[in-house]
Design a protein around this motif. Structure first.
Motif, mmCIF file in Angstrom:
data_model
loop_
_atom_site.group_PDB
_atom_site.id
_atom_site.type_symbol
_atom_site.label_atom_id
_atom_site.label_comp_id
_atom_site.label_asym_id
_atom_site.label_seq_id
_atom_site.Cartn_x
_atom_site.Cartn_y
_atom_site.Cartn_z
ATOM 1 N N ARG A 26 0.725 -1.177 0.083
ATOM 2 C CA ARG A 26 0.020 0.051 -0.262
ATOM 3 C C ARG A 26 0.712 1.350 -0.139
ATOM 4 O O ARG A 26 0.170 2.575 -0.173
ATOM 5 N N GLY A 27 2.105 1.098 0.037
ATOM 6 C CA GLY A 27 3.036 2.525 -0.072
ATOM 7 C C GLY A 27 3.287 2.846 1.369
ATOM 8 O O GLY A 27 3.701 4.023 1.479
ATOM 9 N N ILE A 28 2.923 2.357 2.366
ATOM 10 C CA ILE A 28 3.222 2.869 3.595
ATOM 11 C C ILE A 28 3.875 1.917 4.738
ATOM 12 O O ILE A 28 3.407 1.662 5.869
ATOM 13 N N GLY A 29 4.776 1.269 4.178
ATOM 14 C CA GLY A 29 5.389 0.283 4.890
ATOM 15 C C GLY A 29 6.341 0.704 6.101
ATOM 16 O O GLY A 29 6.493 1.924 6.110
ATOM 17 N N ASP A 30 6.599 0.076 6.852
ATOM 18 C CA ASP A 30 7.628 0.444 7.886
ATOM 19 C C ASP A 30 9.086 0.872 7.735
ATOM 20 O O ASP A 30 9.704 1.780 7.994
ATOM 21 N N ARG A 31 9.652 -0.029 6.468
ATOM 22 C CA ARG A 31 10.825 0.309 6.083
ATOM 23 C C ARG A 31 10.834 2.119 5.657
ATOM 24 O O ARG A 31 11.748 2.790 6.073
ATOM 25 N N GLY A 32 9.770 2.371 4.843
ATOM 26 C CA GLY A 32 9.812 3.900 4.171
ATOM 27 C C GLY A 32 9.266 4.653 5.184
ATOM 28 O O GLY A 32 10.164 5.771 5.157
ATOM 29 N N ASN A 33 8.402 4.194 6.234
ATOM 30 C CA ASN A 33 8.453 5.171 7.328
ATOM 31 C C ASN A 33 9.745 5.576 8.063
ATOM 32 O O ASN A 33 9.898 6.766 8.571
ATOM 33 N N TRP A 34 10.522 4.413 8.395
ATOM 34 C CA TRP A 34 11.923 4.711 9.130
ATOM 35 C C TRP A 34 12.686 5.432 8.216
ATOM 36 O O TRP A 34 13.292 6.370 8.932
ATOM 37 N N LEU A 35 12.815 5.330 7.040
ATOM 38 C CA LEU A 35 13.779 6.078 6.122
ATOM 39 C C LEU A 35 13.433 7.606 6.354
ATOM 40 O O LEU A 35 13.917 8.390 6.466
ATOM 41 N N THR A 61 7.955 15.775 12.703
ATOM 42 C CA THR A 61 7.617 14.815 11.597
ATOM 43 C C THR A 61 8.265 13.368 11.898
ATOM 44 O O THR A 61 7.671 12.584 11.694
ATOM 45 N N ALA A 62 9.639 13.583 12.222
ATOM 46 C CA ALA A 62 10.269 12.270 12.491
ATOM 47 C C ALA A 62 9.775 11.569 13.792
ATOM 48 O O ALA A 62 9.576 10.391 13.558
ATOM 49 N N VAL A 63 9.324 12.543 14.581
ATOM 50 C CA VAL A 63 8.688 11.710 15.869
ATOM 51 C C VAL A 63 7.534 11.346 15.462
ATOM 52 O O VAL A 63 7.066 10.114 16.035
ATOM 53 N N ILE A 64 6.902 11.896 14.813
ATOM 54 C CA ILE A 64 5.633 11.216 14.303
ATOM 55 C C ILE A 64 5.396 9.934 13.615
ATOM 56 O O ILE A 64 4.591 9.048 13.675
ATOM 57 N N PHE A 65 6.352 10.184 12.568
ATOM 58 C CA PHE A 65 6.579 8.825 11.767
ATOM 59 C C PHE A 65 6.908 7.398 12.629
ATOM 60 O O PHE A 65 6.493 6.565 12.494
ATOM 61 N N LEU A 66 7.814 7.971 13.610
ATOM 62 C CA LEU A 66 8.256 6.965 14.639
ATOM 63 C C LEU A 66 6.970 6.210 15.272
ATOM 64 O O LEU A 66 6.738 5.383 15.529
ATOM 65 N N ALA A 67 6.469 7.295 15.959
ATOM 66 C CA ALA A 67 5.150 6.982 16.776
ATOM 67 C C ALA A 67 4.217 6.018 15.971
ATOM 68 O O ALA A 67 3.642 5.289 16.621
ATOM 69 N N LEU A 68 3.933 6.589 14.862
ATOM 70 C CA LEU A 68 2.871 6.010 14.148
ATOM 71 C C LEU A 68 3.252 4.386 13.656
ATOM 72 O O LEU A 68 2.332 3.801 13.833
ATOM 73 N N THR A 69 4.547 4.377 13.244
ATOM 74 C CA THR A 69 4.826 2.840 12.914
ATOM 75 C C THR A 69 5.054 2.114 14.037
ATOM 76 O O THR A 69 4.340 1.123 13.872
ATOM 77 N N ALA A 70 5.440 2.686 15.240
ATOM 78 C CA ALA A 70 5.544 1.997 16.518
ATOM 79 C C ALA A 70 3.951 1.358 16.631
ATOM 80 O O ALA A 70 3.645 0.372 17.124
ATOM 81 N N LEU A 71 3.171 2.403 16.898
ATOM 82 C CA LEU A 71 1.922 2.103 17.263
ATOM 83 C C LEU A 71 0.948 1.108 16.500
ATOM 84 O O LEU A 71 0.096 0.398 16.723
ATOM 85 N N ARG A 72 1.001 1.444 15.166
ATOM 86 C CA ARG A 72 0.538 0.518 14.454
ATOM 87 C C ARG A 72 1.052 -0.804 14.340
ATOM 88 O O ARG A 72 0.113 -1.622 14.482
ATOM 89 N N ASN A 73 2.199 -1.131 14.604
ATOM 90 C CA ASN A 73 2.807 -2.598 15.040
ATOM 91 C C ASN A 73 2.090 -3.034 16.301
ATOM 92 O O ASN A 73 1.718 -4.627 16.215
ATOM 93 N N VAL A 74 2.123 -2.379 17.287
ATOM 94 C CA VAL A 74 1.550 -2.602 18.547
ATOM 95 C C VAL A 74 -0.027 -3.072 18.324
ATOM 96 O O VAL A 74 -0.517 -4.021 18.771
ATOM 97 N N LEU A 75 -0.777 -2.051 17.641
ATOM 98 C CA LEU A 75 -2.131 -2.509 17.685
ATOM 99 C C LEU A 75 -2.442 -3.458 16.592
ATOM 100 O O LEU A 75 -3.252 -4.369 16.857
ATOM 101 N N TRP A 76 -1.794 -4.082 15.478
ATOM 102 C CA TRP A 76 -1.994 -5.126 15.038
ATOM 103 C C TRP A 76 -1.420 -6.546 15.563
ATOM 104 O O TRP A 76 -2.187 -7.305 15.528
#
Length: 166
Positions: A26-35, A61-76
């Motif tokens: 979907r173009g919103i992968g963890d790797r891309g978010n981390w980069l 913006t960096a903090v938001i990307f990190l937080a959203l990526t971590a939160l998505r993993n926790v929720l799933w």
């Protein structure tokens, strides 16, 4: 082929691999978010050191990307643990007209048209029902390449879920 039957299980790790494959599709992968987070975190201080107050925006913006990526993993992960269907093996039977499943949740026989869209990654098929309904099918569950290809032919009669950037 008249019917193809597979049986598979998804551990939490396999489920998360599938989730990450879907997110990347979907173009919103963890790797891309981390980069993106790393890039924003690198640019922010440089801007601040050169007297540009917008550096804080990049750091935020960096903090938001990190937080959203971590939160998505926790929720799933939490969602996986609550799903009954993954507590026992899943058996799916595919025909030209229907998809039949047996899992810890029960038994269902649905026409292919019940699934609104499909997606395919190198390792998984995904069947979507509505906004939240999702079936993950590992390609490794198929006994032969012929069964995998025939199921793909039936599946591709559905609209393909668009990738984020297409």
């Amino acid at each position: 082929m008249s019917a193809i039957t597979i049986t598979y299980s998804l551990s939490e790790d396999a489920f998360m691999r599938a989730a990450r494959a879907l997110w990347s599709y979907r173009g919103i992968g963890d790797r891309g978010n981390w980069l993106l987070a790393i890039a924003a975190a690198a640019v922010g201080p440089v801007l601040l050191l050169n007297g540009f107050g917008t550096g804080w925006l990049f750091i935020a913006t960096a903090v938001i990307f990190l937080a959203l990526t971590a939160l998505r993993n926790v929720l799933w992960r939490r969602a996986y643990r609550k799903m009954t269907k993954y507590t026992a093996p899943i058996t799916a039977t595919f025909t030209a007209d229907t998809v039949e499943t047996r899992s810890a949740e029960g038994h269902s026989t649905l026409p292919w048209t019940s699934f609104g869209q499909y997606a395919e990654t190198p390792v998984f098929y995904f069947l979507f029902m509505g906004r939240r309904g999702l079936s993950i099918i590992p390609k490794s569950a198929f006994a032969t390449d012929e069964e995998l290809e025939q199921t793909r032919i039936w599946m591709t009669q559905l609209p393909r879920k668009k990738m984020r950037w297409t």
